[in-house]
Design an enzyme around this catalytic site. Structure first.
Site, short mmCIF file in Angstrom:
data_model
loop_
_atom_site.label_atom_id
_atom_site.label_comp_id
_atom_site.label_asym_id
_atom_site.label_seq_id
_atom_site.Cartn_x
_atom_site.Cartn_y
_atom_site.Cartn_z
N SER A 158 3.55 -1.92 -6.17
CA SER A 158 2.71 -2.23 -4.69
C SER A 158 2.86 -3.88 -4.51
CB SER A 158 1.29 -1.86 -4.65
OG SER A 158 0.60 -2.03 -3.57
N LYS A 176 2.56 -1.05 2.07
CA LYS A 176 1.76 -1.14 0.59
C LYS A 176 0.37 -0.71 0.49
CE LYS A 176 5.60 -3.04 -1.42
NZ LYS A 176 6.26 -2.01 -2.29
#
Length: 293
Positions: A158, A176
């Protein structure tokens, strides 16, 4: 004046036992370069076999060969585009044909560029979301039955971009944020099958496309100064986090986001001059050669 102390990146082999992942198989999207290549190399040094996925077949094959030479473990190139689930399903079949199973999955394929919202086309925004978020979904759907069989684990790469309203990063931030939410849902749905799902959120990591694109030219020393641990991260820092999350030491850790950024998220310096960078975007274009306007 006392100089600030700087911890050095420590190789995982200095901390964890050498055969930690013996007989394990890891499936890695984005494994041909950058952070995911570094994580794959480290897992292989602990005995794991790897299948790396990427769109550029020749580069992928060269990366797999290099991984084998450096680690003395096995790696195969399984070309595929995470935006197209049928190509990931084919990569999974290749992995099963070669190794017979999949224990771990790293969802790391990503796309990003610097652009203010006014410089983003619908297609450009969609491309980032498709690679990062839809690509993560496709990878999970293509692998989850195999991971369930082996009570395995997912790690999603992420970011910390979406923890604030970061200018010029709306597409990647949105994607993300979606990955973080998807990982949490995955942890809940697959937990009863013995499957864990966690995210690693890297900060600024040296030698990656992200660092090259996101740090203004000539401002590397300034960027380092805004990191509490006083250094830019190394790929080893992310690899060490992945080793922990895949290991039995993390057997009760799921649905979490492990931020590995030297403390940057708690002390963010100016990414771009504000409000100048949003009022007059063209004036700052030269700082980011790959940006879109």
């Amino acid at each position: 004046m006392t100089e600030p102390y700087k911890h050095k990146a420590v190789p995982a082999l200095d901390v964890f036992k050498p055969d930690l992942f013996k007989d394990k198989v890891v499936f890695v999207t984005g494994g041909g370069s950058g952070i995911c290549y570094g994580v794959t190399e480290t897992l292989m040094r602990f005995g794991a076999k790897a299948a790396i996925v990427g769109r550029k077949a020749e580069r992928l094959r060269a990366a797999a060969q290099q991984l084998e030479r450096d680690t003395k473990s096995k790696a195969i190139a399984t070309p595929g585009d995470v935006r197209k689930i049928e190509t990931i399903q084919h990569a999974v079949k290749q992995t099963l044909d070669a190794f017979g199973k999949i224990d771990f999955v790293i969802c790391g394929a990503a796309g990003n560029f610097m652009a203010p919202i006014e410089g983003l086309s619908s297609n450009a925004f969609r491309a980032v979301v498709e690679i990062d978020l839809i690509g993560t979904f496709n990878t999970v759907r293509a692998t989850m039955e195999e991971v369930k069989k082996n009570h395995g684990s997912y790690v999603h790469i992420s970011a910390t971009l979406h923890y604030s309203g970061l200018p010029w990063q709306s597409a990647a931030s949105s994607a993300k944020a979606g990955i973080d939410a998807f990982s949490a849902a995955l942890a809940v749905e697959l937990g009863p099958f013995g499957v864990r799902s966690n995210c690693i959120a890297p900060g600024l990591i040296a030698g990656t496309e992200g660092a090259d694109r996101l740090v203004p030219q000539g401002q590397e020393e300034m960027a380092q100064g805004f990191i509490p641990m006083q250094r830019i991260g190394q790929k080893e820092d992310i690899a060490n986090a992945a080793v922990f999350l895949f290991s039995e030491a993390a057997s009760w850790v799921t649905g979490q986001i492990l931020v590995v950024d030297g403390g940057s998220v708690h002390f963010r310096g100016p990414f771009l001059p504000y409000p100048d960078a949003v009022m007059d975007t063209q004036s700052f274009k030269s700082l980011f050669p790959g940006s879109k306007m």
